[in-house]
Write a protein that holds these residues in place. Structure first.
Motif, PDB file in Angstrom:
ATOM      1  N   THR A 128       0.844  -1.204   0.000  1.00  0.00           N
ATOM      2  CA  THR A 128       0.000   0.000   0.000  1.00  0.00           C
ATOM      3  C   THR A 128       0.876   1.248   0.000  1.00  0.00           C
ATOM      4  O   THR A 128       1.821   1.357   0.792  1.00  0.00           O
ATOM      5  CB  THR A 128      -0.921   0.013   1.232  1.00  0.00           C
ATOM      6  OG1 THR A 128      -1.726  -1.171   1.234  1.00  0.00           O
ATOM      7  CG2 THR A 128      -1.834   1.236   1.224  1.00  0.00           C
ATOM      8  N   ASN A 129       0.544   2.155  -0.894  1.00  0.00           N
ATOM      9  CA  ASN A 129       1.290   3.417  -0.995  1.00  0.00           C
ATOM     10  C   ASN A 129       0.953   4.306   0.207  1.00  0.00           C
ATOM     11  O   ASN A 129      -0.181   4.754   0.374  1.00  0.00           O
ATOM     12  CB  ASN A 129       0.919   4.116  -2.301  1.00  0.00           C
ATOM     13  CG  ASN A 129       1.681   5.409  -2.508  1.00  0.00           C
ATOM     14  OD1 ASN A 129       2.473   5.826  -1.679  1.00  0.00           O
ATOM     15  ND2 ASN A 129       1.433   6.073  -3.642  1.00  0.00           N
ATOM     16  N   THR A 130       1.947   4.584   1.033  1.00  0.00           N
ATOM     17  CA  THR A 130       1.758   5.448   2.202  1.00  0.00           C
ATOM     18  C   THR A 130       2.369   6.839   1.995  1.00  0.00           C
ATOM     19  O   THR A 130       2.375   7.649   2.925  1.00  0.00           O
ATOM     20  CB  THR A 130       2.401   4.805   3.443  1.00  0.00           C
ATOM     21  OG1 THR A 130       3.796   4.592   3.184  1.00  0.00           O
ATOM     22  CG2 THR A 130       1.733   3.486   3.776  1.00  0.00           C
ATOM     23  N   GLY A 131       2.865   7.117   0.786  1.00  0.00           N
ATOM     24  CA  GLY A 131       3.468   8.412   0.503  1.00  0.00           C
ATOM     25  C   GLY A 131       2.433   9.456   0.142  1.00  0.00           C
ATOM     26  O   GLY A 131       1.216   9.213   0.172  1.00  0.00           O
ATOM     27  N   SER A 132       2.921  10.651  -0.236  1.00  0.00           N
ATOM     28  CA  SER A 132       2.041  11.763  -0.602  1.00  0.00           C
ATOM     29  C   SER A 132       1.855  11.905  -2.104  1.00  0.00           C
ATOM     30  O   SER A 132       1.105  12.771  -2.548  1.00  0.00           O
ATOM     31  CB  SER A 132       2.614  13.074  -0.047  1.00  0.00           C
ATOM     32  OG  SER A 132       3.909  13.310  -0.559  1.00  0.00           O
ATOM     33  N   GLY A 133       2.540  11.058  -2.872  1.00  0.00           N
ATOM     34  CA  GLY A 133       2.427  11.125  -4.330  1.00  0.00           C
ATOM     35  C   GLY A 133       2.366   9.740  -4.940  1.00  0.00           C
ATOM     36  O   GLY A 133       2.381   8.721  -4.246  1.00  0.00           O
ATOM     37  N   THR A 134       2.281   9.721  -6.242  1.00  0.00           N
ATOM     38  CA  THR A 134       2.196   8.457  -6.972  1.00  0.00           C
ATOM     39  C   THR A 134       3.512   7.686  -6.891  1.00  0.00           C
ATOM     40  O   THR A 134       4.592   8.274  -6.913  1.00  0.00           O
ATOM     41  CB  THR A 134       1.865   8.738  -8.445  1.00  0.00           C
ATOM     42  OG1 THR A 134       0.643   9.483  -8.508  1.00  0.00           O
ATOM     43  CG2 THR A 134       1.728   7.451  -9.238  1.00  0.00           C
ATOM     44  N   CYS A 135       3.388   6.359  -6.782  1.00  0.00           N
ATOM     45  CA  CYS A 135       4.595   5.525  -6.887  1.00  0.00           C
ATOM     46  C   CYS A 135       4.317   4.369  -7.849  1.00  0.00           C
ATOM     47  O   CYS A 135       3.181   3.930  -8.014  1.00  0.00           O
ATOM     48  CB  CYS A 135       5.056   5.007  -5.521  1.00  0.00           C
ATOM     49  SG  CYS A 135       4.076   3.679  -4.780  1.00  0.00           S
ATOM     50  N   TYR A 136       5.385   3.899  -8.512  1.00  0.00           N
ATOM     51  CA  TYR A 136       5.279   2.819  -9.487  1.00  0.00           C
ATOM     52  C   TYR A 136       5.832   1.540  -8.878  1.00  0.00           C
ATOM     53  O   TYR A 136       6.933   1.523  -8.321  1.00  0.00           O
ATOM     54  CB  TYR A 136       6.066   3.164 -10.749  1.00  0.00           C
ATOM     55  CG  TYR A 136       5.516   4.362 -11.501  1.00  0.00           C
ATOM     56  CD1 TYR A 136       4.156   4.474 -11.771  1.00  0.00           C
ATOM     57  CD2 TYR A 136       6.368   5.367 -11.949  1.00  0.00           C
ATOM     58  CE1 TYR A 136       3.664   5.558 -12.466  1.00  0.00           C
ATOM     59  CE2 TYR A 136       5.875   6.456 -12.643  1.00  0.00           C
ATOM     60  CZ  TYR A 136       4.521   6.555 -12.901  1.00  0.00           C
ATOM     61  OH  TYR A 136       4.026   7.635 -13.575  1.00  0.00           O
ATOM     62  N   LEU A 137       5.053   0.487  -9.033  1.00  0.00           N
ATOM     63  CA  LEU A 137       5.445  -0.831  -8.524  1.00  0.00           C
ATOM     64  C   LEU A 137       5.963  -1.643  -9.707  1.00  0.00           C
ATOM     65  O   LEU A 137       5.205  -2.252 -10.454  1.00  0.00           O
ATOM     66  CB  LEU A 137       4.216  -1.495  -7.881  1.00  0.00           C
ATOM     67  CG  LEU A 137       4.417  -2.594  -6.850  1.00  0.00           C
ATOM     68  CD1 LEU A 137       5.358  -2.175  -5.731  1.00  0.00           C
ATOM     69  CD2 LEU A 137       3.074  -3.016  -6.274  1.00  0.00           C
ATOM     70  N   TYR A 138       7.265  -1.614  -9.875  1.00  0.00           N
ATOM     71  CA  TYR A 138       7.869  -2.253 -11.051  1.00  0.00           C
ATOM     72  C   TYR A 138       8.106  -3.748 -10.840  1.00  0.00           C
ATOM     73  O   TYR A 138       8.453  -4.193  -9.740  1.00  0.00           O
ATOM     74  CB  TYR A 138       9.215  -1.606 -11.364  1.00  0.00           C
ATOM     75  CG  TYR A 138       9.142  -0.162 -11.803  1.00  0.00           C
ATOM     76  CD1 TYR A 138       8.744   0.177 -13.095  1.00  0.00           C
ATOM     77  CD2 TYR A 138       9.496   0.854 -10.924  1.00  0.00           C
ATOM     78  CE1 TYR A 138       8.702   1.493 -13.504  1.00  0.00           C
ATOM     79  CE2 TYR A 138       9.459   2.176 -11.335  1.00  0.00           C
ATOM     80  CZ  TYR A 138       9.054   2.498 -12.618  1.00  0.00           C
ATOM     81  OH  TYR A 138       9.008   3.803 -13.027  1.00  0.00           O
ATOM     82  N   GLY A 139       7.951  -4.493 -11.954  1.00  0.00           N
ATOM     83  CA  GLY A 139       8.376  -5.895 -11.978  1.00  0.00           C
ATOM     84  C   GLY A 139       7.652  -6.796 -11.004  1.00  0.00           C
ATOM     85  O   GLY A 139       6.424  -6.814 -10.926  1.00  0.00           O
ATOM     86  N   TYR A 140       8.415  -7.480 -10.202  1.00  0.00           N
ATOM     87  CA  TYR A 140       7.868  -8.469  -9.273  1.00  0.00           C
ATOM     88  C   TYR A 140       8.623  -8.374  -7.942  1.00  0.00           C
ATOM     89  O   TYR A 140       9.722  -7.805  -7.873  1.00  0.00           O
ATOM     90  CB  TYR A 140       7.998  -9.884  -9.865  1.00  0.00           C
ATOM     91  CG  TYR A 140       9.413 -10.266 -10.202  1.00  0.00           C
ATOM     92  CD1 TYR A 140      10.222 -10.933  -9.280  1.00  0.00           C
ATOM     93  CD2 TYR A 140       9.948  -9.984 -11.470  1.00  0.00           C
ATOM     94  CE1 TYR A 140      11.535 -11.286  -9.597  1.00  0.00           C
ATOM     95  CE2 TYR A 140      11.246 -10.329 -11.787  1.00  0.00           C
ATOM     96  CZ  TYR A 140      12.035 -10.978 -10.840  1.00  0.00           C
ATOM     97  OH  TYR A 140      13.337 -11.329 -11.156  1.00  0.00           O
ATOM     98  N   PRO A 141       8.097  -8.923  -6.879  1.00  0.00           N
ATOM     99  CA  PRO A 141       8.776  -8.854  -5.593  1.00  0.00           C
ATOM    100  C   PRO A 141       9.971  -9.803  -5.552  1.00  0.00           C
ATOM    101  O   PRO A 141       9.875 -10.966  -5.957  1.00  0.00           O
ATOM    102  CB  PRO A 141       7.691  -9.274  -4.592  1.00  0.00           C
ATOM    103  CG  PRO A 141       6.753 -10.122  -5.392  1.00  0.00           C
ATOM    104  CD  PRO A 141       6.755  -9.563  -6.771  1.00  0.00           C
TER     105      PRO A 141
END
Length: 242
Positions: A128-141
């Motif tokens: 879950t994005n807890t920041g103040s802006g957009t973030c990109y979840l690249y690839g795989y864990p």
């Protein structure tokens, strides 16, 4: 000359003197008394009236009498500006500049790990994005269970068509196949009690930022050599289908 004749002449002379005196003291037409020694002051009443007139204040003298002076006129007071009757229009605050999108990683997300009932032997990772802006979840864990020295391979067919994009508060998902379902494909099975999740950058070949350390169930997680992971997905349904 007889005594009677002398007395008659004395009376006549006296009468002539009296008449002459009255004639010398008679007033002339200008109100000045002519005396034997020359003209004198005017009559008392006209003189008093003249004295009264000379001491009366004159309207042409600027309102001053004698040595008294008139007070200067007060300066006009400045007038306060009149309040405006219209309602002022409130200014609309400028919108804050949007934060530049960043890569999702451990410092700007919260990660959880929960076992799935179906499919069996699967673990669901939720970021879950807890920041103040957009973030990109690249690839795989890139996951590491326990003290493993390497990360498991990815299921290539699970790759989505677009990079997972998380707005503040949104979540992305990935599933982890912990072990084979029938025990035939896996070996070296064992139970682990810790998990670290690392995040890829845009190139997909490196980990960026800090890792996450979600808790595992109290009994731990059983893994074997068939361990593999799926790509990050935008929806939960897509994640659990692998």
């Amino acid at each position: 000359m007889s005594v009677r004749t002398s007395r008659t002449r004395l009376v006549s002379a006296a009468a002539s003197v009296v008449v002459a005196a009255f004639s010398l003291t008679a007033c002339n037409d200008s109100g000045v008394i002519d005396t034997a020694t020359g003209p004198s002051l005017r009559a008392a009443a006209p003189a008093a009236a003249s004295a009264s007139t000379s001491t009366a204040p004159s309207a042409d003298a600027g309102g001053t009498t004698g040595s008294a002076s008139q007070e200067p006129a007060a300066a006009p007071r400045p007038t306060a500006p009149k309040p405006t009757t219209g309602t002022p229009t409130p200014k609309t605050p400028a919108a804050p500049a949007a934060a530049k999108p960043v890569t999702c990683e451990g410092s700007n997300t919260a990660t959880t790990a929960a076992p799935l009932n179906r499919p069996v032997n699967h673990l669901l990772l939720t970021v879950t994005n807890t920041g103040s802006g957009t973030c990109y979840l690249y690839g795989y864990p890139a996951v590491r269970f326990g003290d493993a020295q390497s990360v498991p391979p990815v299921i290539t067919d699970s790759k989505p068509q677009a990079v997972v994009t998380l707005q503040p508060g949104e979540s992305g998902y990935a599933s982890v196949n912990l072990s084979s379902t029938d025990g035939t494909d896996g070996s070296n099975g064992h139970t682990v009690n810790s998990l670290t999740v690392y995040f890829h950058g845009p190139s997909g070949n490196e980990s960026v930022g800090t890792g996450a350390h979600p808790s595992l169930p109290a009994e731990g997680a059983y893994v074997d050599d068939s361990l593999k992971v799926g790509y990050w997905q935008q929806s939960l349904d897509d994640a659990v289908s692998w």
